[in-house]
Design a protein around this motif. Structure first.
Motif, PDB file in Angstrom:
ATOM      1  N   LEU A 158       0.827  -1.212   0.000  1.00 63.47           N
ATOM      2  CA  LEU A 158       0.000   0.000   0.000  1.00 63.47           C
ATOM      3  C   LEU A 158       0.858   1.257   0.000  1.00 63.47           C
ATOM      4  N   THR A 159       1.983   1.200   0.710  1.00 64.31           N
ATOM      5  CA  THR A 159       2.914   2.338   0.714  1.00 64.31           C
ATOM      6  C   THR A 159       3.435   2.593  -0.693  1.00 64.31           C
ATOM      7  N   TYR A 160       3.782   1.510  -1.379  1.00 66.43           N
ATOM      8  CA  TYR A 160       4.317   1.643  -2.743  1.00 66.43           C
ATOM      9  C   TYR A 160       3.283   2.265  -3.679  1.00 66.43           C
ATOM     10  N   VAL A 161       2.062   1.750  -3.639  1.00 68.48           N
ATOM     11  CA  VAL A 161       1.003   2.249  -4.531  1.00 68.48           C
ATOM     12  C   VAL A 161       0.702   3.719  -4.246  1.00 68.48           C
ATOM     13  N   ALA A 162       0.615   4.068  -2.956  1.00 67.68           N
ATOM     14  CA  ALA A 162       0.314   5.453  -2.588  1.00 67.68           C
ATOM     15  C   ALA A 162       1.443   6.392  -3.008  1.00 67.68           C
ATOM     16  N   MET A 163       2.690   5.985  -2.759  1.00 70.56           N
ATOM     17  CA  MET A 163       3.833   6.838  -3.097  1.00 70.56           C
ATOM     18  C   MET A 163       4.017   6.983  -4.608  1.00 70.56           C
ATOM     19  N   ARG A 164       3.627   5.963  -5.353  1.00 68.35           N
ATOM     20  CA  ARG A 164       3.728   6.051  -6.809  1.00 68.35           C
ATOM     21  C   ARG A 164       2.828   7.146  -7.365  1.00 68.35           C
ATOM     22  N   ARG A 165       1.786   7.484  -6.632  1.00 65.47           N
ATOM     23  CA  ARG A 165       0.858   8.523  -7.073  1.00 65.47           C
ATOM     24  C   ARG A 165       1.318   9.914  -6.676  1.00 65.47           C
ATOM     25  N   VAL A 166       1.921  10.020  -5.484  1.00 66.42           N
ATOM     26  CA  VAL A 166       2.244  11.355  -4.974  1.00 66.42           C
ATOM     27  C   VAL A 166       3.730  11.699  -5.077  1.00 66.42           C
ATOM     28  N   TRP A 167       4.616  10.696  -4.964  1.00 68.68           N
ATOM     29  CA  TRP A 167       6.057  10.970  -4.961  1.00 68.68           C
ATOM     30  C   TRP A 167       6.790   9.754  -5.502  1.00 68.68           C
ATOM     31  N   ALA A 171       9.252   6.143  -3.889  1.00 71.65           N
ATOM     32  CA  ALA A 171       8.341   5.067  -3.496  1.00 71.65           C
ATOM     33  C   ALA A 171       9.093   3.895  -2.867  1.00 71.65           C
ATOM     34  N   VAL A 172      10.205   3.500  -3.475  1.00 66.92           N
ATOM     35  CA  VAL A 172      10.959   2.347  -2.975  1.00 66.92           C
ATOM     36  C   VAL A 172      11.593   2.659  -1.622  1.00 66.92           C
ATOM     37  N   ALA A 173      12.094   3.882  -1.469  1.00 70.68           N
ATOM     38  CA  ALA A 173      12.676   4.282  -0.182  1.00 70.68           C
ATOM     39  C   ALA A 173      11.628   4.227   0.919  1.00 70.68           C
ATOM     40  N   ALA A 174      10.425   4.696   0.615  1.00 65.34           N
ATOM     41  CA  ALA A 174       9.341   4.669   1.600  1.00 65.34           C
ATOM     42  C   ALA A 174       8.966   3.235   1.960  1.00 65.34           C
ATOM     43  N   GLY A 179       8.733  -1.063   5.830  1.00 66.44           N
ATOM     44  CA  GLY A 179       9.024  -2.467   6.098  1.00 66.44           C
ATOM     45  C   GLY A 179       9.851  -2.654   7.356  1.00 66.44           C
ATOM     46  N   CYS A 180      10.872  -1.800   7.526  1.00 70.61           N
ATOM     47  CA  CYS A 180      11.720  -1.885   8.729  1.00 70.61           C
ATOM     48  C   CYS A 180      10.923  -1.521   9.986  1.00 70.61           C
ATOM     49  N   ALA A 320      10.136 -12.430   4.144  1.00 65.59           N
ATOM     50  CA  ALA A 320       9.044 -11.764   3.426  1.00 65.59           C
ATOM     51  C   ALA A 320       9.377 -10.307   3.139  1.00 65.59           C
ATOM     52  N   LEU A 321      10.102  -9.659   4.058  1.00 64.46           N
ATOM     53  CA  LEU A 321      10.469  -8.257   3.842  1.00 64.46           C
ATOM     54  C   LEU A 321      11.392  -8.131   2.639  1.00 64.46           C
ATOM     55  N   ILE A 322      12.404  -9.017   2.555  1.00 61.28           N
ATOM     56  CA  ILE A 322      13.352  -8.960   1.445  1.00 61.28           C
ATOM     57  C   ILE A 322      12.646  -9.265   0.129  1.00 61.28           C
ATOM     58  N   ALA A 323      11.758 -10.278   0.142  1.00 63.86           N
ATOM     59  CA  ALA A 323      11.033 -10.647  -1.082  1.00 63.86           C
ATOM     60  C   ALA A 323      10.128  -9.517  -1.549  1.00 63.86           C
ATOM     61  N   ALA A 324       9.408  -8.895  -0.612  1.00 64.08           N
ATOM     62  CA  ALA A 324       8.502  -7.795  -0.966  1.00 64.08           C
ATOM     63  C   ALA A 324       9.285  -6.585  -1.449  1.00 64.08           C
ATOM     64  N   LEU A 325      10.402  -6.286  -0.797  1.00 71.14           N
ATOM     65  CA  LEU A 325      11.227  -5.140  -1.193  1.00 71.14           C
ATOM     66  C   LEU A 325      11.772  -5.339  -2.603  1.00 71.14           C
ATOM     67  N   ALA A 326      12.283  -6.536  -2.889  1.00 72.75           N
ATOM     68  CA  ALA A 326      12.836  -6.813  -4.222  1.00 72.75           C
ATOM     69  C   ALA A 326      11.760  -6.684  -5.296  1.00 72.75           C
ATOM     70  N   GLY A 327      10.609  -7.312  -5.061  1.00 74.76           N
ATOM     71  CA  GLY A 327       9.546  -7.284  -6.058  1.00 74.76           C
ATOM     72  C   GLY A 327       9.010  -5.888  -6.310  1.00 74.76           C
ATOM     73  N   LEU A 328       8.719  -5.155  -5.238  1.00 75.41           N
ATOM     74  CA  LEU A 328       8.167  -3.807  -5.393  1.00 75.41           C
ATOM     75  C   LEU A 328       9.184  -2.863  -6.038  1.00 75.41           C
ATOM     76  N   ALA A 329      10.445  -3.030  -5.696  1.00 70.28           N
ATOM     77  CA  ALA A 329      11.482  -2.173  -6.286  1.00 70.28           C
ATOM     78  C   ALA A 329      11.628  -2.416  -7.788  1.00 70.28           C
TER      79      ALA A 329
END
Length: 389
Positions: A158-167, A171-174, A179-180, A320-329
């Protein structure tokens, strides 16, 4: 130096950092498996991690500065997989000898210029289809990891989708920050997994044999050229960079040979992590994306010196954090590559079949899915060209 500081951007710095983190979080596991199967000492494993990290950092930095293009160097992932079964059989000394022979052959390929001639004739749809196919598994891993950590993965998504719209640039940094934070608040961070150790290079005297040459050196050459350099150049080409392949291959071979006695099993052009540095997430301006590769190389350098410590930090976070980070990035790179592979109507079939075969992950006759994807894509392309002619 002033030009580098002028071209710096937070998005490029973070893209490079995440690219290196993904390299350590995923492909390095194969190195650990190979070391464990061969019963290598912790000191030797630490030296191995040091060698591949320092080599990736130095060669990547030199090539990036030379061409002002995001050239990302990494260790051979399919080569690591080969070693899981080969290393216990041959022993480390003969394996080191095989590394040196493999690098010599790759250097000759680089100096000949033959690879450049092949890449120059590669249609854009096939290059893009190969890139999309390579990255496909990372994209779906986001959702495959959902049952393990639903709150963590959904928060990152959700963070990725929201940030892709506004900044979009950040997005990946957010996603990384969220995640951390979720990991820390949920108590999923495993502090007991942390270790504190500096890498110390260990010299291994090489031994040469016909068996090691046939069973390891030649397969290492084959998987490096078809499974790493070819898709790596496809990533650069599909991003619009026309950097020649020969200097990259030659420099990687020289670096790999110099570091082989310390455990380095091969350096080559990255494909998956390179997509993070060559896409728009790094920077809107393609001429400023080389900063991402420099950032990644700097992290490689630090990881090489403190390899054991930083690998344990990655192990302390949920998979799961590493997998999600890699995929979303990589979603931006996947989207762009798919679009390019299907953009030209008369090349659409070639791009589609390249994508499907590469994404399947099929390995046959010792050759990677990227190679077979290229072969099927070229076959479709040639059939269509001959029919049009």
């Amino acid at each position: 130096m002033k030009a580098i500081f002028k071209d710096c951007s937070l998005s490029a710095l973070i893209a490079g950092m995440i690219a290196t983190v993904i390299s350590f979080a995923g492909p390095l596991v194969l190195v650990f498996h190979a070391a464990e199967s061969a019963k290598l000492s912790h000191a030797m494993l630490s030296s191995w991690v040091w060698a591949i990290s320092i080599g990736s950092a130095v060669i990547g930095t030199l090539l990036t500065l030379r061409y002002r293009v995001p050239v990302v160097i990494a260790w051979s992932i399919p080569g690591s997989a080969l070693l899981v079964s080969a290393l216990p059989t041959l022993g480390l000394n003969q394996a080191i000898g095989a590394y040196l022979i493999a690098n010599l052959i790759i250097l000759l390929v680089g100096l000949s210029g033959a690879f450049d001639r092949i890449i120059a004739k590669l249609p854009g749809s096939i290059a893009a289809g190969m890139q999309a196919g390579i990255l496909f598994s990372f994209g779906i891993d986001v959702f495959l990891s959902l049952p393990e950590q639903p709150a963590l993965v959904m928060a990152m998504f959700l963070t990725y989708v929201a940030m892709r719209r506004v900044w979009p640039r950040y997005a990946v940094a957010a996603v990384l920050v969220v995640g951390c934070c979720v990991t820390a608040l949920s108590g999923a961070f495993r502090a007991d997994a942390l270790v504190y150790d500096l890498a110390q290079p260990q010299w291994v005297t090489p031994e040469f044999s016909v068996a090691a040459t046939l069973n390891l050196a030649l397969p290492l050459v084959l998987v490096a050229l078809t499974g790493q350099f070819m898709p790596g150049m496809a990533v650069l080409r599909s991003a619009g960079y026309q950097t020649p392949a020969s200097p990259i291959i030659s420099a990687s071979a020289i670096g790999g040979a110099l570091l082989a006695p310390f455990g380095c099993h091969g350096l080559n052009l990255a494909a998956v992590t390179a997509s993070l540095c060559t896409g728009r997430e790094a920077h809107e301006n393609p001429n400023r994306r080389y900063i991402a590769a420099l950032s990644g190389s700097a992290i490689y350098l630090v990881f090489g010196l403190f390899g054991a410590t930083l690998v344990s930090v990655l192990a302390a976070f949920p998979e799961a954090l590493i997998a999600a980070l890699a995929g979303l990035a990589l979603y931006g790179a996947i989207s762009e590559a798919l679009t390019r592979s299907l953009s030209e109507p008369w090349e659409r079939d070639a791009g589609l079949f390249t994508f499907l075969v590469t994404a399947s992950g099929v390995a046959f006759l010792g050759l990677s899915a990227a190679f077979w994807g290229l072969l099927f894509g070229l076959a479709v392309h040639l059939l269509q060209v001959s029919h049009m002619g």
